[in-house]
Design an enzyme around this catalytic site. Structure first.
Site, PDB file in Angstrom:
ATOM      1  N   GLN A  14      12.749  -1.852  -9.341  1.00  0.00           N
ATOM      2  CA  GLN A  14      14.270  -2.008  -9.153  1.00  0.00           C
ATOM      3  C   GLN A  14      14.575  -1.125  -7.895  1.00  0.00           C
ATOM      4  O   GLN A  14      15.816  -1.497  -7.675  1.00  0.00           O
ATOM      5  CB  GLN A  14      14.964  -1.319 -10.405  1.00  0.00           C
ATOM      6  CG  GLN A  14      16.322  -1.503 -10.549  1.00  0.00           C
ATOM      7  CD  GLN A  14      16.983  -0.514 -11.364  1.00  0.00           C
ATOM      8  OE1 GLN A  14      16.437  -0.247 -12.559  1.00  0.00           O
ATOM      9  NE2 GLN A  14      18.254   0.072 -11.056  1.00  0.00           N
ATOM     10  N   LYS A  15      13.886  -0.386  -7.118  1.00  0.00           N
ATOM     11  CA  LYS A  15      14.544   0.408  -6.386  1.00  0.00           C
ATOM     12  C   LYS A  15      14.744  -0.389  -5.239  1.00  0.00           C
ATOM     13  O   LYS A  15      15.815  -0.397  -4.313  1.00  0.00           O
ATOM     14  CB  LYS A  15      13.416   1.285  -5.659  1.00  0.00           C
ATOM     15  CG  LYS A  15      14.163   2.268  -4.583  1.00  0.00           C
ATOM     16  CD  LYS A  15      13.501   3.436  -4.162  1.00  0.00           C
ATOM     17  CE  LYS A  15      12.207   3.112  -3.158  1.00  0.00           C
ATOM     18  NZ  LYS A  15      12.753   2.317  -1.993  1.00  0.00           N
ATOM     19  N   VAL A  54      11.122   4.710 -10.556  1.00  0.00           N
ATOM     20  CA  VAL A  54      10.631   5.977 -10.920  1.00  0.00           C
ATOM     21  C   VAL A  54      11.007   6.929  -9.846  1.00  0.00           C
ATOM     22  O   VAL A  54      11.124   6.819  -8.795  1.00  0.00           O
ATOM     23  CB  VAL A  54       9.146   5.922 -10.845  1.00  0.00           C
ATOM     24  CG1 VAL A  54       8.244   7.125 -11.137  1.00  0.00           C
ATOM     25  CG2 VAL A  54       8.433   4.631 -11.664  1.00  0.00           C
ATOM     26  N   ARG A 108       8.146   5.519   1.997  1.00  0.00           N
ATOM     27  CA  ARG A 108       8.678   6.442   3.292  1.00  0.00           C
ATOM     28  C   ARG A 108       9.108   7.799   2.866  1.00  0.00           C
ATOM     29  O   ARG A 108       9.557   8.583   3.970  1.00  0.00           O
ATOM     30  CB  ARG A 108       9.849   5.471   3.667  1.00  0.00           C
ATOM     31  CG  ARG A 108       9.501   3.901   4.238  1.00  0.00           C
ATOM     32  CD  ARG A 108      10.806   3.309   5.026  1.00  0.00           C
ATOM     33  NE  ARG A 108      10.325   2.237   5.658  1.00  0.00           N
ATOM     34  CZ  ARG A 108      10.417   1.102   5.148  1.00  0.00           C
ATOM     35  NH1 ARG A 108      10.697   0.860   3.913  1.00  0.00           N
ATOM     36  NH2 ARG A 108       9.784  -0.047   5.709  1.00  0.00           N
ATOM     37  N   GLY A 122       5.766   4.774  -8.478  1.00  0.00           N
ATOM     38  CA  GLY A 122       6.445   3.631  -8.742  1.00  0.00           C
ATOM     39  C   GLY A 122       5.655   2.581  -8.757  1.00  0.00           C
ATOM     40  O   GLY A 122       5.888   1.562  -9.653  1.00  0.00           O
ATOM     41  N   HIS A 123       4.503   2.258  -7.892  1.00  0.00           N
ATOM     42  CA  HIS A 123       3.626   1.236  -7.910  1.00  0.00           C
ATOM     43  C   HIS A 123       2.950   1.147  -9.383  1.00  0.00           C
ATOM     44  O   HIS A 123       2.552   0.227  -9.721  1.00  0.00           O
ATOM     45  CB  HIS A 123       2.852   1.132  -6.609  1.00  0.00           C
ATOM     46  CG  HIS A 123       3.591   1.052  -5.243  1.00  0.00           C
ATOM     47  ND1 HIS A 123       3.602   2.150  -4.452  1.00  0.00           N
ATOM     48  CD2 HIS A 123       4.053  -0.040  -4.797  1.00  0.00           C
ATOM     49  CE1 HIS A 123       4.010   1.625  -3.569  1.00  0.00           C
ATOM     50  NE2 HIS A 123       4.720   0.273  -3.559  1.00  0.00           N
ATOM     51  N   GLY A 159       0.865  -1.359  -0.090  1.00  0.00           N
ATOM     52  CA  GLY A 159      -0.005   0.040   0.043  1.00  0.00           C
ATOM     53  C   GLY A 159       0.774   1.254  -0.033  1.00  0.00           C
ATOM     54  O   GLY A 159       2.141   1.229  -0.514  1.00  0.00           O
TER      55      GLY A 159
END
Ligand code: PAF
Length: 283
Positions: free
Chosen positions: A148-149, A176, A187, A36-37, A31
């Protein structure tokens, strides 16, 4: 869009989808969704008939002194984002359904989980591998999409899938970033405006390392120490690690050759951020 909250119901739904011969793309998340998600979901949509996204803040991947309770839970905006992007099913299981009383089976991937984030987060990847295995067993995806992060997480899951003969393809989607270079992360919302500005040193220092490689530098120790020094110039940053490994097998290396992961973990106050770059040398 359908929202499913129980494991049994999710299984039933997937059985029907599979009977129709549809390809299932899966985006596991905790969540607090950001761009990015959404990039993972877009990627899943482009190669699947049915897209399932899970939203589950997984307690077993947080250490006792980590932010499980404080982890951002933004259900309303998450569900809107999933709807808008065209996810077919959001799976939102309850902790008691995922980890019922008497539960006690773990999935643990050796060696590569002990380096990088594994050094300061013992047990983290065991929690990730375990919950992802459970989610794969429930959702039975053809393909699963990860960012990839969390490059080490992707490598760990690729190894797990290979070692345990799981019938799912792991797809890694590029990082992203905000326009100023900060990698998207759930975060980031913890950062004060000053810390956020300071955190731009991460992408800046990775880019300068890339520049060093473009200009012919191949020494990993030198590149890492330049990155470390650059980050250390920022008074609000406390470096946890700056390390380079071969990619995707995460072996120790001294020189940059083929594909290399340059990864950093840095604290800004109580917020721990990670970032990385995959450097490629073709010679
Ligand atoms: O990357 C994450 O958000 C989590 O580690 C994952 C893969 C959803 C497992 O809880």
């Amino acid at each position: 869009m359908t929202v499913i909250e129980s494991v049994a119901e999710m299984r039933e739904f997937i059985a029907q989808v599979r009977q129709q011969g549809k390809k299932v793309g899966f985006v596991p998340t905790m969540g607090a969704l950001h761009e990015g998600h959404l990039a993972l979901m877009e990627e899943a949509k482009s190669s699947s008939d049915t897209v399932v996204a899970s939203i589950f803040v997984n307690p077993t991947q947080f250490g006792p002194n980590e932010d499980y309770d404080a982890y951002p839970r933004t259900w309303k905006s998450d569900i809107d984002a999933c709807q808008k992007i065209g996810v077919d099913v959001v799976f939102r299981p309850h902790v008691a359904d995922m980890y019922p009383q008497g539960w006690g089976t773990w999935v643990s991937v050796d060696n590569i989980t002990e380096k990088l984030c594994g050094q300061t987060r013992p047990g983290h990847f065991r929690g990730v591998a375990t919950v992802v295995t459970k989610l794969f067993n429930i959702v039975q995806p053809d393909r699963a999409f990860f960012g990839q992060k969390d490059a080490q997480q992707v490598v760990v899951l690729m190894k797990m899938v290979r070692d345990l003969n799981m019938n799912v393809e792991i797809i890694m989607v590029p990082i992203v970033r905000d326009p100023d270079g900060l990698a998207k992360s759930s975060r980031n919302i913890y950062l004060t405006p000053e810390q956020r500005t300071a955190a731009l040193v991460l992408s800046r220092s990775l880019l300068s390392a890339q520049q060093m490689v473009i200009q012919g530098q191949r020494g990993c120790r030198l590149i890492c120490s330049e990155v470390q020094d650059k980050i250390a110039e920022e008074p609000l940053a406390a470096v946890e690690y700056v390390q380079m490994y071969s990619f995707p097998d995460l072996q120790e290396i001294t020189t940059v050759r083929d594909k290399v992961l340059l990864a950093v973990a840095v604290r800004f106050g109580t917020t721990r951020l990670i970032d990385n770059m995959i450097l490629e040398v073709k010679e």
